[in-house]
Design a protein around this motif. Sequence first.
Motif, mmCIF file in Angstrom:
data_model
loop_
_atom_site.group_PDB
_atom_site.id
_atom_site.type_symbol
_atom_site.label_atom_id
_atom_site.label_comp_id
_atom_site.label_asym_id
_atom_site.label_seq_id
_atom_site.Cartn_x
_atom_site.Cartn_y
_atom_site.Cartn_z
ATOM 1 N N ASP A 31 0.834 -1.211 0.000
ATOM 2 C CA ASP A 31 0.000 0.000 0.000
ATOM 3 C C ASP A 31 0.866 1.257 0.000
ATOM 4 O OD1 ASP A 31 -3.080 -0.570 0.386
ATOM 5 O OD2 ASP A 31 -2.005 -2.062 1.564
ATOM 6 N N ASP A 47 -0.944 -3.264 -4.048
ATOM 7 C CA ASP A 47 -1.222 -1.827 -4.097
ATOM 8 C C ASP A 47 0.112 -1.084 -4.177
ATOM 9 O OD1 ASP A 47 -3.798 -2.624 -3.896
ATOM 10 O OD2 ASP A 47 -4.190 -1.710 -1.947
ATOM 11 N N HIS A 75 -5.817 -2.438 -5.939
ATOM 12 C CA HIS A 75 -5.704 -1.086 -6.474
ATOM 13 C C HIS A 75 -4.667 -0.971 -7.589
ATOM 14 C CE1 HIS A 75 -8.501 0.590 -3.635
ATOM 15 N NE2 HIS A 75 -7.805 0.131 -2.608
ATOM 16 N N TYR A 107 0.064 2.826 -5.444
ATOM 17 C CA TYR A 107 -1.222 3.217 -4.891
ATOM 18 C C TYR A 107 -1.614 4.602 -5.444
ATOM 19 C CZ TYR A 107 -4.813 3.418 -1.297
ATOM 20 O OH TYR A 107 -6.008 3.453 -0.653
ATOM 21 N N TRP A 108 -2.854 4.812 -5.870
ATOM 22 C CA TRP A 108 -3.943 3.850 -5.817
ATOM 23 C C TRP A 108 -4.433 3.437 -7.201
ATOM 24 C CZ3 TRP A 108 -7.460 6.446 -8.603
ATOM 25 C CH2 TRP A 108 -7.543 7.838 -8.470
ATOM 26 N N SER A 109 -3.679 3.790 -8.221
ATOM 27 C CA SER A 109 -4.191 3.631 -9.585
ATOM 28 C C SER A 109 -3.393 2.655 -10.443
ATOM 29 C CB SER A 109 -4.235 4.988 -10.280
ATOM 30 O OG SER A 109 -2.954 5.574 -10.309
ATOM 31 N N GLY A 164 -8.711 1.502 -8.445
ATOM 32 C CA GLY A 164 -8.396 2.502 -7.433
ATOM 33 C C GLY A 164 -9.594 3.296 -6.967
ATOM 34 N N ASN A 165 -10.576 3.420 -7.840
ATOM 35 C CA ASN A 165 -11.810 4.132 -7.504
ATOM 36 C C ASN A 165 -12.911 3.598 -8.408
ATOM 37 O OD1 ASN A 165 -11.160 5.216 -10.004
ATOM 38 N ND2 ASN A 165 -10.707 7.276 -9.234
ATOM 39 N N THR A 198 -13.939 -4.878 -5.272
ATOM 40 C CA THR A 198 -13.218 -3.629 -4.978
ATOM 41 C C THR A 198 -11.984 -3.470 -5.865
ATOM 42 O OG1 THR A 198 -11.966 -4.707 -3.188
ATOM 43 C CG2 THR A 198 -14.013 -3.567 -2.590
#
Length: 221
Positions: free
Chosen positions: A31, A71, A112, A74-76, A208-209, A205
């Motif tokens: 992360d 991750d 992510h 992070y985060w993409s 990243g978003n 999930t």
Amino acid sequence: GPYVNHYDPTNPLRIHVNPVRSKNYFLIIGDWGKAFVPGPCQLAVADKMRQYVERSKRYGLNLLFIGSVGDNFYWSGVAPWMWERQWANVYKVWDPRSSLYHVPWLSVLGNHDLGNNDPHALCPHRSPKATIHGQHYASNQFNSDRNPSRPDHGCTDPAVAAKEPARCTKNTSMYWMPDYSWHYELPEANLEVIGLDTNYHTIDTLGGNANGHMRAFTGCG
């Protein structure tokens, strides 16, 4: 047919092992990073890592590798320009003065790392970057033999290295991810490292978003 891993697991990075097993150690990180630019926490952790390795050397301890457990960008996920800005410049892995210079990173993907900048990592058959023994690969973090988006892709060829010296100094070969899951053998240390991709358990999930999640599943179906 079944999915088959195609790589050499027997210390391909030539990691140095101290013959006294208790003198070896490794670091684990996950992360890490901050979207688009390095953040103060990432920079602080990187500095602490370098200090720890420097101090450990004074006590005769040998760093085998850094385990990067997901991750990672992070985060993409990673885009080609991020290798330098968000990895090499932060951890000083290209700086000969750094205690982390050319230290191997053994890495796996996190939820992510998929979607935003790496939409076809989930479905390499849709947009393969490379094919080995009939098997497709598409992740931006995989090793350069199956990922031409790495900044130093092809630089193991002496002719390419001579023709493009500036690009080939951006060496990402120590960031090792040959496949989704893998194992790495260090027989001199009586050690086998196993990296498992467990993103199946976080399928809701991935990305990243919301936009990254949509990109992953729109591209892969």
